[in-house]
Design an enzyme around this catalytic site. Sequence first.
Site, PDB file in Angstrom:
ATOM      1  N   SER A 298       0.812  -1.205  -0.086  1.00 35.93           N
ATOM      2  CA  SER A 298      -0.056  -0.092   0.005  1.00 35.93           C
ATOM      3  C   SER A 298       0.908   1.331  -0.030  1.00 35.93           C
ATOM      4  O   SER A 298       1.934   1.376   0.773  1.00 35.93           O
ATOM      5  CB  SER A 298      -0.919  -0.179   1.342  1.00 35.93           C
ATOM      6  N   LYS A 299       0.532   2.280  -0.935  1.00 33.53           N
ATOM      7  CA  LYS A 299       1.235   3.413  -1.027  1.00 33.53           C
ATOM      8  C   LYS A 299       0.998   4.343   0.276  1.00 33.53           C
ATOM      9  O   LYS A 299       1.933   5.000   0.929  1.00 33.53           O
ATOM     10  CB  LYS A 299       0.752   4.478  -2.093  1.00 33.53           C
ATOM     11  N   ARG A 300      -0.051   3.841   1.060  1.00 31.65           N
ATOM     12  CA  ARG A 300      -0.405   4.830   2.311  1.00 31.65           C
ATOM     13  C   ARG A 300       0.088   4.208   3.281  1.00 31.65           C
ATOM     14  O   ARG A 300       0.643   4.850   4.330  1.00 31.65           O
ATOM     15  CB  ARG A 300      -1.713   4.947   2.481  1.00 31.65           C
TER      16      ARG A 300
END
Length: 331
Positions: A298-300
């Site tokens: 996940s980028k987040r």
Amino acid sequence: MMDHAKLAQLLFPHVTQTPQQVLEEIFPPRGLKEGALVTRFAPSPTGFLHIGGLFVSMICERAAHTSGGKVFLRIEDTDKKREVEGGVQQIVQGLRAFGINFDEGPIGEDNAQVGDYAPYIQSRRAEYYHVFCKDLVEKGLAYPCFCTAEEIAELRARQEEKGITPGYWGEDAKCRDLTLEQIEENLKAGKPYVMRMRSPGKPGDRVKYKDVIRGDIEMEANFVDVVLLKSDGIPTYHFAHIVDDTTMRVNQVIRGDEWIASVPIHLQMFWLCGLKAPKYGHIAPIMKEEDGSKRKLSKRKDPEASVDFFVQEGYPAEAVVEYLLTIANSN
């Protein structure tokens, strides 16, 4: 009966070339040996370089160079709202740090264009998208749609309520059959519009293709009149990559498996444009094991999703590449 040639001239008076002229005079065949692959890595400058992007670009580079072909970097910057300042520079520097060597693209000093198929930045290629779109209009395969965002939202809400496939198709495609007079009136009134593809598909149609990685795949064919050009004349991702891959002479597309669902749209666009589609190969995403299960990075949530993480933590670039190569060849 609609005069498609007149409509095309009305919508694209500035376009004087044909697709054939573009392909013969501006972007001719590359003249590579038989079996040589031409691949591309085509990120959007909307944030940091993802480790999955490094993985895909590495595979593209090796597939091209081991076959005696070419690999290039293309920047797909049609989504200006999400573009970040210095995004192209970040991508180029990030890939270079891990030894990804492109033959062409905005890879020179200050992102200068290198190669005979420039520009390699989509926002600078608008004239070519308009050439191919005008050709579709002349053939009766594309039309202007004057529906507002509110009308499209209401349309989707009605479709969801009825439990049918959402999208601009069938009886809901109300701009599909506008007369030339109605279109002229809308244009004179200054109404904004998008250009849509007139899909020949219908619900229940099927399409088959051979994925070079996954083998034979059969899916529902596209029957939605998807947008080709947005109201500002900039293409959607779907149409832009059809034109770009053709004019840049790509014959092998390697990308993440999240794009498999779009293959029916892409193959239909190539067919309607009278163009030969490249071969597609869809690779699995880089996964993370967590609490006994696997999920996409996940980028987040995951700092290691960014290639900058490995640089800042002191991982040697060679070790990261070796690890990704092991994943790519994990037989």
